[in-house]
Motif scaffolding. Structure first.
Motif, PDB file in Angstrom:
ATOM      1  N   ARG A 196      12.339   9.665  -1.228  1.00 39.71           N
ATOM      2  CA  ARG A 196      11.854  10.311   0.011  1.00 39.71           C
ATOM      3  C   ARG A 196      12.942  11.253   0.517  1.00 39.71           C
ATOM      4  O   ARG A 196      14.098  10.865   0.592  1.00 39.71           O
ATOM      5  CB  ARG A 196      11.537   9.258   1.080  1.00 39.71           C
ATOM      6  N   GLU A 218       7.730  12.320   2.664  1.00 40.93           N
ATOM      7  CA  GLU A 218       6.733  11.742   1.755  1.00 40.93           C
ATOM      8  C   GLU A 218       7.428  10.833   0.736  1.00 40.93           C
ATOM      9  O   GLU A 218       8.422  11.219   0.130  1.00 40.93           O
ATOM     10  CB  GLU A 218       6.013  12.877   0.998  1.00 40.93           C
ATOM     11  N   TRP A 219       6.893   9.634   0.530  1.00 43.37           N
ATOM     12  CA  TRP A 219       7.384   8.775  -0.551  1.00 43.37           C
ATOM     13  C   TRP A 219       6.719   9.189  -1.862  1.00 43.37           C
ATOM     14  O   TRP A 219       5.501   9.333  -1.906  1.00 43.37           O
ATOM     15  CB  TRP A 219       7.052   7.304  -0.293  1.00 43.37           C
ATOM     16  N   SER A 271       0.817  -1.216   0.000  1.00 44.38           N
ATOM     17  CA  SER A 271       0.000   0.000   0.000  1.00 44.38           C
ATOM     18  C   SER A 271       0.850   1.265   0.000  1.00 44.38           C
ATOM     19  O   SER A 271       0.473   2.282  -0.587  1.00 44.38           O
ATOM     20  CB  SER A 271      -0.955  -0.010   1.198  1.00 44.38           C
ATOM     21  N   GLN A 272       2.014   1.214   0.641  1.00 47.10           N
ATOM     22  CA  GLN A 272       2.832   2.427   0.710  1.00 47.10           C
ATOM     23  C   GLN A 272       3.357   2.829  -0.683  1.00 47.10           C
ATOM     24  O   GLN A 272       3.558   4.006  -0.950  1.00 47.10           O
ATOM     25  CB  GLN A 272       4.009   2.202   1.654  1.00 47.10           C
ATOM     26  N   ASP A 277       0.002   3.860  -2.801  1.00 46.34           N
ATOM     27  CA  ASP A 277      -0.576   5.155  -2.421  1.00 46.34           C
ATOM     28  C   ASP A 277       0.326   6.334  -2.758  1.00 46.34           C
ATOM     29  O   ASP A 277      -0.086   7.491  -2.642  1.00 46.34           O
ATOM     30  CB  ASP A 277      -0.864   5.178  -0.908  1.00 46.34           C
ATOM     31  N   ALA A 278       1.564   6.066  -3.135  1.00 46.92           N
ATOM     32  CA  ALA A 278       2.512   7.168  -3.374  1.00 46.92           C
ATOM     33  C   ALA A 278       2.115   7.954  -4.622  1.00 46.92           C
ATOM     34  O   ALA A 278       1.626   7.390  -5.603  1.00 46.92           O
ATOM     35  CB  ALA A 278       3.920   6.602  -3.541  1.00 46.92           C
ATOM     36  N   SER A 324       6.115   8.756   7.516  1.00 46.68           N
ATOM     37  CA  SER A 324       6.130   7.539   6.704  1.00 46.68           C
ATOM     38  C   SER A 324       7.046   6.542   7.390  1.00 46.68           C
ATOM     39  O   SER A 324       7.749   6.883   8.340  1.00 46.68           O
ATOM     40  CB  SER A 324       6.637   7.831   5.284  1.00 46.68           C
ATOM     41  N   THR A 325       7.035   5.335   6.907  1.00 53.15           N
ATOM     42  CA  THR A 325       7.932   4.319   7.467  1.00 53.15           C
ATOM     43  C   THR A 325       8.836   3.800   6.360  1.00 53.15           C
ATOM     44  O   THR A 325       8.571   4.003   5.172  1.00 53.15           O
ATOM     45  CB  THR A 325       7.131   3.131   8.046  1.00 53.15           C
ATOM     46  N   ASP A 326       9.914   3.127   6.774  1.00 53.67           N
ATOM     47  CA  ASP A 326      10.789   2.481   5.790  1.00 53.67           C
ATOM     48  C   ASP A 326      10.020   1.348   5.113  1.00 53.67           C
ATOM     49  O   ASP A 326       9.076   0.780   5.678  1.00 53.67           O
ATOM     50  CB  ASP A 326      12.029   1.893   6.477  1.00 53.67           C
ATOM     51  N   PHE A 327      10.446   1.005   3.919  1.00 53.42           N
ATOM     52  CA  PHE A 327       9.785  -0.086   3.202  1.00 53.42           C
ATOM     53  C   PHE A 327      10.192  -1.441   3.769  1.00 53.42           C
ATOM     54  O   PHE A 327      11.335  -1.642   4.171  1.00 53.42           O
ATOM     55  CB  PHE A 327      10.155  -0.054   1.719  1.00 53.42           C
ATOM     56  N   ARG A 336       6.750   8.144  -6.180  1.00 57.15           N
ATOM     57  CA  ARG A 336       7.221   7.146  -7.155  1.00 57.15           C
ATOM     58  C   ARG A 336       7.572   7.877  -8.455  1.00 57.15           C
ATOM     59  O   ARG A 336       6.687   8.438  -9.110  1.00 57.15           O
ATOM     60  CB  ARG A 336       6.132   6.112  -7.422  1.00 57.15           C
TER      61      ARG A 336
END
Ligand code: CU
Length: 474
Positions: A161, A97-98, A38-39, A42-43, A191-194, A100
């Motif tokens: 990011r 913010e991530w 999802s991360q 959703d980017a 945000s969090t790391d992938f 793409r």
């Protein structure tokens, strides 16, 4: 597999002029809903079509080819990049913010994009996490990279990011440190790391590393000059044309009409100005470089890929060994990755690579060429042929024995050119006649956008207006 692709014209002899003059567009195959973590899903996405406009060089190509349609009036920079049609656009993001970035290097010239980011104002850092190359998700996401070594014609999906103070600016640069966009940080989010993610792999991208290579299917592809290097029997049918192409090129280089030039002996096409694959220049109805056995694992030893971006149509290929820089923690290239264009000069210009692929679904021609398009236009292009018979390296059409392949979806052609027989006129850059009436201009409005849940292929241009000038002379 969904991914980032692009389209460009391919009229042999005019490809540099048309692509270098701006004819390129993105082709995005959207991800099915729920396919990605999802991360990533959703980017915010940014399609970055990176085009290199070196107007003096392109004017020279136009002059060489007798084209009178390309012209520019210069009162400023004649060598610059555009990012989806804009010089150095601002991309505004929140801190943490991530995003793409779907980066398409619509390249035609020598080097890789070598994209890097650096802080120019404020304070902070940015990360680049490789997600996909050439429209294919990598199998070891998240891979941190420091340089996007995208070869000409290649694509990369990179998650970016920045952790930076409000108002900080990061310059994105590529192709000899030219500007390709700025990241401007405004506001902040969390945000969090992938976490690691492995894509679902379609059958045509199944890992080939432990597969058995088909009998006789391990061949060489030498992206090099026109020395036939002991494989002269295969090159002989092309010898007359090879000499002819080289002579025409030499005449253009000398800036005059020149004489007709001698026929030359076997291998006499050298002189350092010839561009061939396996000793042969591209020509109409060319004999295949290699014959592929349908659904058999193919292996190629590619040489010249330290200097020439090797591009293969129809079937992407997997990097098996000889991947220069593979041991770097932040390598853009890694054994097991898939590509459809490969240029890696980290092992020197003479580097070679072993790669594999399996021809499935389609039989018939599979084009290969140097994606430094001036080389391609001058002959550094060839065709392999997929058929129901066995593999043959350095093959001739007379070796084509079995077109009866179940599942064939491609138009087959029946070749009757016997070994050594030359029946076609030479067509080179100098022969192409430009038809003014064939010019059309299409403008795609950049505001068009497609919902993320639309699974069909779509054009999705997010930056401004992008103009396609289609000057196809077909
Ligand atoms: Cu080349």
């Amino acid at each position: 597999m969904p991914g980032t692709f692009w389209i460009h014209p391919h009229y042999h002899g005019s490809t540099t002029l048309q692509v270098g003059g701006g004819t390129a567009a993105a082709l995005i195959v959207n991800d099915p809903v729920g396919y990605l973590p999802s991360q990533i899903e959703d980017a915010e996405e940014y399609i970055m079509i990176i085009q290199h406009f070196d107007l003096e060089v392109i004017q020279g190509v136009a002059d060489d080819s007798g084209d009178n349609m390309f012209s520019y009036t210069g009162n400023g920079d004649t060598d610059f990049l555009t990012n989806s049609g804009i010089v150095n656009p601002d991309i505004t993001v929140e801190s943490m913010e991530w995003i793409r970035a779907r980066i398409i290097y619509a390249g035609w010239d020598a080097g890789a994009l070598d994209m890097e980011m650096s802080l120019t104002s404020g304070s902070g850092t940015c990360e680049m996490i490789l997600l996909a190359k050439d429209g294919i998700y990598i199998s070891d996401f998240p891979r941190t990279i420091t340089t996007g070594r995208i070869p000409p014609g290649g694509r990369a999906d990179i998650m970016i990011r920045c952790n930076a103070d409000d108002g900080s600016i990061f310059q994105i640069a590529g192709v000899g440190n030219m500007d390709m966009g700025r990241i401007v940080v405004s506001g902040t989010t969390t945000s969090t790391d992938f976490e690691s993610w492995t894509p679902e792999t379609p059958y045509y991208l199944a890992d080939t590393r432990s597969e058995t290579v088909g009998a006789g299917c391990s061949c060489e592809t030498r992206v090099a000059d026109c020395d036939c290097e002991g494989n002269c029997e295969a090159a002989l049918a092309s010898e007359a044309r090879s000499v002819e192409v080289v002579e025409r090129r030499r005449k253009r280089r000398q800036g005059g009409p020149g004489g007709p030039g001698g026929p030359g002996g076997p291998g006499g096409a050298g002189g350092g100005m010839a561009f061939c694959i396996n000793g042969r220049p591209m020509e109409h109805d060319q004999e295949p470089i290699n014959l592929q056995s349908f659904e058999s694992t193919q292996e190629r030893t590619l040489s010249g890929i330290g200097a020439h971006p090797y591009h293969q149509h129809t079937f992407p290929f997997q990097l098996i060994s000889g991947v220069s820089g593979d041991d770097d923690a932040t390598s853009y290239f890694r054994t097991g990755d898939w590509h459809d264009v490969y240029l890696n000069n980290q092992g020197g210009a003479g580097a070679s690579l072993i790669m594999r692929f399996v021809p499935r679904k389609y039989t018939g021609k599979m084009m290969v060429h140097c994606h430094r398009l001036e080389h391609e236009d001058q002959g550094m292009m060839g065709v392999e042929y997929v058929h129901g018979g066995g593999c043959v390296c350095d093959s001739l059409f007379s070796d084509v024995v079995d077109n009866e392949v179940v599942g064939n979806d491609l138009h087959l052609f029946n070749i009757t050119v016997a070994s050594g027989e030359v029946t076609e006129e030479v067509t080179t850059v100098a022969d192409v006649v430009v038809d003014d009436a064939a010019e059309t201009t299409t403008v795609i409005d950049g505001t068009e956008s497609v919902d993320d849940d639309d699974e069909s292929a779509s054009f999705d241009l997010k930056f401004g207006i992008f103009t396609l000038i289609l000057a196809m002379v077909l």
